[in-house]
Design a protein around this motif. Structure first.
Motif, PDB file in Angstrom:
ATOM      1  N   ALA A 167     -19.363-116.760  -3.449  1.00 61.59           N
ATOM      2  CA  ALA A 167     -20.387-115.595  -2.849  1.00 61.59           C
ATOM      3  C   ALA A 167     -21.406-116.754  -2.390  1.00 61.59           C
ATOM      4  CB  ALA A 167     -20.724-115.087  -4.136  1.00 61.59           C
ATOM      5  N   TYR A 168     -21.998-116.125  -1.278  1.00 59.82           N
ATOM      6  CA  TYR A 168     -23.191-116.887  -0.534  1.00 59.82           C
ATOM      7  C   TYR A 168     -24.160-115.919  -1.072  1.00 59.82           C
ATOM      8  CZ  TYR A 168     -20.246-119.544   2.732  1.00 59.82           C
ATOM      9  OH  TYR A 168     -19.432-120.367   3.199  1.00 59.82           O
ATOM     10  N   VAL A 169     -25.172-116.306  -2.017  1.00 58.55           N
ATOM     11  CA  VAL A 169     -26.465-115.784  -2.378  1.00 58.55           C
ATOM     12  C   VAL A 169     -27.621-116.314  -2.042  1.00 58.55           C
ATOM     13  CG1 VAL A 169     -25.141-115.022  -4.431  1.00 58.55           C
ATOM     14  CG2 VAL A 169     -26.627-116.988  -4.546  1.00 58.55           C
ATOM     15  N   ALA A 170     -28.921-115.477  -1.992  1.00 54.28           N
ATOM     16  CA  ALA A 170     -30.061-115.666  -1.589  1.00 54.28           C
ATOM     17  C   ALA A 170     -30.683-116.353  -2.862  1.00 54.28           C
ATOM     18  CB  ALA A 170     -31.022-114.463  -1.082  1.00 54.28           C
ATOM     19  N   ASN A 171     -31.875-117.222  -2.458  1.00 54.40           N
ATOM     20  CA  ASN A 171     -32.539-117.991  -3.673  1.00 54.40           C
ATOM     21  C   ASN A 171     -31.857-119.015  -4.287  1.00 54.40           C
ATOM     22  OD1 ASN A 171     -34.105-118.797  -5.589  1.00 54.40           O
ATOM     23  ND2 ASN A 171     -34.100-116.829  -6.696  1.00 54.40           N
ATOM     24  N   PRO A 246     -29.182-111.912  -4.825  1.00 56.78           N
ATOM     25  CA  PRO A 246     -28.091-110.929  -4.244  1.00 56.78           C
ATOM     26  C   PRO A 246     -27.380-111.774  -3.091  1.00 56.78           C
ATOM     27  CG  PRO A 246     -30.439-110.921  -3.311  1.00 56.78           C
ATOM     28  CD  PRO A 246     -30.570-111.566  -4.625  1.00 56.78           C
ATOM     29  N   ILE A 247     -26.173-110.960  -3.034  1.00 56.59           N
ATOM     30  CA  ILE A 247     -25.210-111.619  -2.026  1.00 56.59           C
ATOM     31  C   ILE A 247     -25.630-111.361  -0.464  1.00 56.59           C
ATOM     32  CG2 ILE A 247     -22.987-111.438  -0.957  1.00 56.59           C
ATOM     33  CD1 ILE A 247     -22.036-110.828  -3.886  1.00 56.59           C
ATOM     34  N   ILE A 248     -25.992-112.307   0.277  1.00 57.17           N
ATOM     35  CA  ILE A 248     -26.222-112.328   1.676  1.00 57.17           C
ATOM     36  C   ILE A 248     -25.168-111.483   2.442  1.00 57.17           C
ATOM     37  CG2 ILE A 248     -26.757-113.728   3.789  1.00 57.17           C
ATOM     38  CD1 ILE A 248     -27.359-116.104   1.928  1.00 57.17           C
ATOM     39  N   GLY A 249     -26.109-110.500   3.082  1.00 57.30           N
ATOM     40  CA  GLY A 249     -25.290-109.568   3.986  1.00 57.30           C
ATOM     41  C   GLY A 249     -24.970-108.047   3.131  1.00 57.30           C
ATOM     42  N   ASP A 250     -25.307-108.237   2.050  1.00 58.96           N
ATOM     43  CA  ASP A 250     -25.034-107.066   1.194  1.00 58.96           C
ATOM     44  C   ASP A 250     -26.091-105.983   1.454  1.00 58.96           C
ATOM     45  OD1 ASP A 250     -24.509-105.213  -0.713  1.00 58.96           O
ATOM     46  OD2 ASP A 250     -24.264-106.330  -2.226  1.00 58.96           O
ATOM     47  N   SER A 251     -25.774-105.025   2.069  1.00 60.35           N
ATOM     48  CA  SER A 251     -26.736-103.789   2.426  1.00 60.35           C
ATOM     49  C   SER A 251     -26.978-102.887   1.350  1.00 60.35           C
ATOM     50  CB  SER A 251     -26.141-103.052   3.882  1.00 60.35           C
ATOM     51  OG  SER A 251     -24.883-102.447   3.303  1.00 60.35           O
ATOM     52  N   LYS A 252     -26.229-102.762   0.229  1.00 59.44           N
ATOM     53  CA  LYS A 252     -26.458-101.923  -0.962  1.00 59.44           C
ATOM     54  C   LYS A 252     -27.324-102.594  -1.945  1.00 59.44           C
ATOM     55  CE  LYS A 252     -23.635 -98.217  -2.397  1.00 59.44           C
ATOM     56  NZ  LYS A 252     -22.317 -97.814  -2.260  1.00 59.44           N
ATOM     57  N   TYR A 253     -27.017-103.860  -2.418  1.00 60.64           N
ATOM     58  CA  TYR A 253     -27.814-104.504  -3.377  1.00 60.64           C
ATOM     59  C   TYR A 253     -28.552-105.870  -3.095  1.00 60.64           C
ATOM     60  CZ  TYR A 253     -24.453-101.685  -6.256  1.00 60.64           C
ATOM     61  OH  TYR A 253     -23.647-100.762  -6.625  1.00 60.64           O
ATOM     62  N   GLY A 254     -28.550-105.908  -1.650  1.00 60.91           N
ATOM     63  CA  GLY A 254     -29.315-107.058  -1.177  1.00 60.91           C
ATOM     64  C   GLY A 254     -30.640-106.748  -0.687  1.00 60.91           C
ATOM     65  N   LYS A 255     -31.274-107.531   0.042  1.00 57.56           N
ATOM     66  CA  LYS A 255     -32.529-107.433   0.662  1.00 57.56           C
ATOM     67  C   LYS A 255     -32.482-107.479   2.156  1.00 57.56           C
ATOM     68  CE  LYS A 255     -35.101-109.212  -3.065  1.00 57.56           C
ATOM     69  NZ  LYS A 255     -36.150-110.507  -3.604  1.00 57.56           N
ATOM     70  N   LYS A 266     -22.717-108.002   6.588  1.00 56.97           N
ATOM     71  CA  LYS A 266     -21.350-107.737   5.874  1.00 56.97           C
ATOM     72  C   LYS A 266     -21.509-108.649   4.431  1.00 56.97           C
ATOM     73  CE  LYS A 266     -18.661-105.594   9.174  1.00 56.97           C
ATOM     74  NZ  LYS A 266     -17.275-105.670  10.137  1.00 56.97           N
ATOM     75  N   GLN A 267     -21.494-108.272   3.345  1.00 59.49           N
ATOM     76  CA  GLN A 267     -21.606-109.221   2.286  1.00 59.49           C
ATOM     77  C   GLN A 267     -20.673-110.532   2.311  1.00 59.49           C
ATOM     78  OE1 GLN A 267     -20.913-106.155   1.213  1.00 59.49           O
ATOM     79  NE2 GLN A 267     -19.158-105.676   0.050  1.00 59.49           N
ATOM     80  N   LEU A 268     -21.229-111.529   1.935  1.00 59.73           N
ATOM     81  CA  LEU A 268     -20.333-112.978   1.923  1.00 59.73           C
ATOM     82  C   LEU A 268     -19.826-113.069   0.571  1.00 59.73           C
ATOM     83  CD1 LEU A 268     -22.629-115.152   4.304  1.00 59.73           C
ATOM     84  CD2 LEU A 268     -20.688-113.851   4.932  1.00 59.73           C
ATOM     85  N   LEU A 269     -18.966-112.003   0.304  1.00 61.94           N
ATOM     86  CA  LEU A 269     -18.212-112.327  -0.907  1.00 61.94           C
ATOM     87  C   LEU A 269     -16.757-112.257  -0.614  1.00 61.94           C
ATOM     88  CD1 LEU A 269     -18.251-112.047  -3.970  1.00 61.94           C
ATOM     89  CD2 LEU A 269     -18.216-109.548  -3.758  1.00 61.94           C
ATOM     90  N   PHE A 270     -16.011-113.367  -1.112  1.00 57.63           N
ATOM     91  CA  PHE A 270     -14.493-113.556  -0.797  1.00 57.63           C
ATOM     92  C   PHE A 270     -13.769-113.514  -2.350  1.00 57.63           C
ATOM     93  CE2 PHE A 270     -17.490-115.443   2.051  1.00 57.63           C
ATOM     94  CZ  PHE A 270     -17.036-114.763   3.089  1.00 57.63           C
ATOM     95  N   ALA A 271     -12.712-112.935  -2.324  1.00 58.14           N
ATOM     96  CA  ALA A 271     -11.755-113.183  -3.355  1.00 58.14           C
ATOM     97  C   ALA A 271     -10.650-114.217  -3.116  1.00 58.14           C
ATOM     98  CB  ALA A 271     -10.908-111.622  -3.662  1.00 58.14           C
ATOM     99  N   VAL A 272     -10.837-115.470  -3.634  1.00 59.37           N
ATOM    100  CA  VAL A 272     -10.360-116.563  -2.990  1.00 59.37           C
ATOM    101  C   VAL A 272      -9.105-117.040  -3.903  1.00 59.37           C
ATOM    102  CG1 VAL A 272     -12.290-117.103  -1.873  1.00 59.37           C
ATOM    103  CG2 VAL A 272     -11.788-118.024  -4.189  1.00 59.37           C
ATOM    104  N   LYS A 273      -8.881-116.735  -5.262  1.00 57.12           N
ATOM    105  CA  LYS A 273      -8.195-117.296  -6.032  1.00 57.12           C
ATOM    106  C   LYS A 273      -7.564-116.395  -7.216  1.00 57.12           C
ATOM    107  CE  LYS A 273      -7.530-121.364  -9.033  1.00 57.12           C
ATOM    108  NZ  LYS A 273      -7.901-122.757  -9.672  1.00 57.12           N
TER     109      LYS A 273
END
Length: 304
Positions: A167-171, A246-255, A266-273
């Motif tokens: 996840a790419y997150v703000a802060n 918040p996850i960057i690009g998340d329109s629902k829970y982000g800023k 679009k949220q930068l969240l990836f299921a990777v493993k």
């Protein structure tokens, strides 16, 4: 061909911008080519890019779903054996149609194609075993037979599948570089999930573990490895937002201001493993020796 009817519009809205609002994944180049080819009609009349719409107008769209929903032309198969198939789901595509409503069908002029539809074009008996949010990309597991399907459902329920995300997150400021968060979550009627510190009515316990992989102080963001020990709707997105990351690009829970700063929507969240810990004598026990990884080119360097 899809037919949609104009509703809830503001004054002087063009037909192109309205279609773009209904089908956000369609590329502008596709829309303008379709206009030139007369593949978009308003009230059975030919139109141009400057044509405006009115309430209750009828729009006929002769564009293939492949382009209308920007579907992948080929599926990215990450792992396959005689029992399961694991696909890299792109952003913007529904996993399946489970929560598709009559209003959704009316709005789009028909059912929306999903990842499950695309996989079932290969074999109609394959079944999706879990879901990722529309704008979360990454690994999705399909079962090829009834035995594998039931085993996978039980595995997700009982925690036999370890799911790792990036996840790419703000802060960029964290009090701890590694932490396991134990909270409570409630799915609300508006489609949001709310986090509580203590158990409340209708809440479910969630356990979310994160590790800070890197921080960027200049642009004030961080990249996290996230492991979820429970699997509830929007768990990662709501939980990270609740701790002010918040996850960057998340329109629902982000800023909105953060998403605008990075120009990512679009949220930068990836299921990777995925790793497995089936108990013997499960017929899927052999998966315990397998580690399914998404190629890091699918999620690295998404900012800058």
């Amino acid at each position: 061909m899809r037919t949609i009817y104009v509703e809830n519009i503001k004054n002087n809205k063009s037909v192109i911008s309205y279609i773009k609002g209904i089908f956000p994944s369609v590329k502008n180049s596709v829309l303008f080519k379709s206009l030139r080819n007369k593949d978009i009609r308003l009230n059975d009349q030919k139109i141009n890019k400057d044509t405006n719409i009115n309430l209750n107008d009828k729009i006929d769209i002769y564009i293939s779903d492949t382009y209308l929903f920007d579907l992948p032309k080929n599926l990215n198969i990450v792992y396959e054996d005689e029992n399961i198939l694991i696909i890299n789901k792109p952003q913007g595509i529904l996993s399946n149609i489970e929560n598709f409503s009559e209003n959704d069908i009316k709005k789009l002029g028909g059912m929306e194609p999903t990842l499950e539809n695309l996989v079932q074009n290969i074999n109609s008996s394959y079944k999706i075993c879990h879901r990722l949010d529309r704008n979360t990309s990454g690994l999705v597991i399909f079962a090829k037979n009834d035995m594998a399907y039931q085993e996978m459902l039980d595995a997700f329920k009982n925690g036999y599948i370890i799911k790792e995300y990036i996840a790419y997150v703000a802060n960029s400021k964290f009090s701890k570089s590694h932490d396991t968060l134990e909270k409570y979550i409630v799915k609300q009627n508006d489609g949001f999930s709310k986090i509580y510190d203590n158990k409340v009515k209708n809440s479910k316990k969630i356990i979310t573990e994160y590790q800070v992989l890197s921080t960027n102080k200049k642009y004030d963001f961080a990249i996290l490895k996230v492991i979820i020990h429970t699997g509830k709707m929007h768990q990662i997105r709501a939980q990270l937002s609740q701790i002010s990351h918040p996850i960057i690009g998340d329109s629902k829970y982000g800023k909105n201001e953060t998403n605008k700063k990075f120009k990512i929507y679009k949220q930068l969240l990836f299921a990777v493993k995925y790793t497995f810990k089936f108990e013997s004598p499960s017929p899927m026990y052999y998966l315990n020796d397998i580690e399914v990884l998404l190629d890091d080119s699918c999620y690295k360097n998404r900012i800058g």
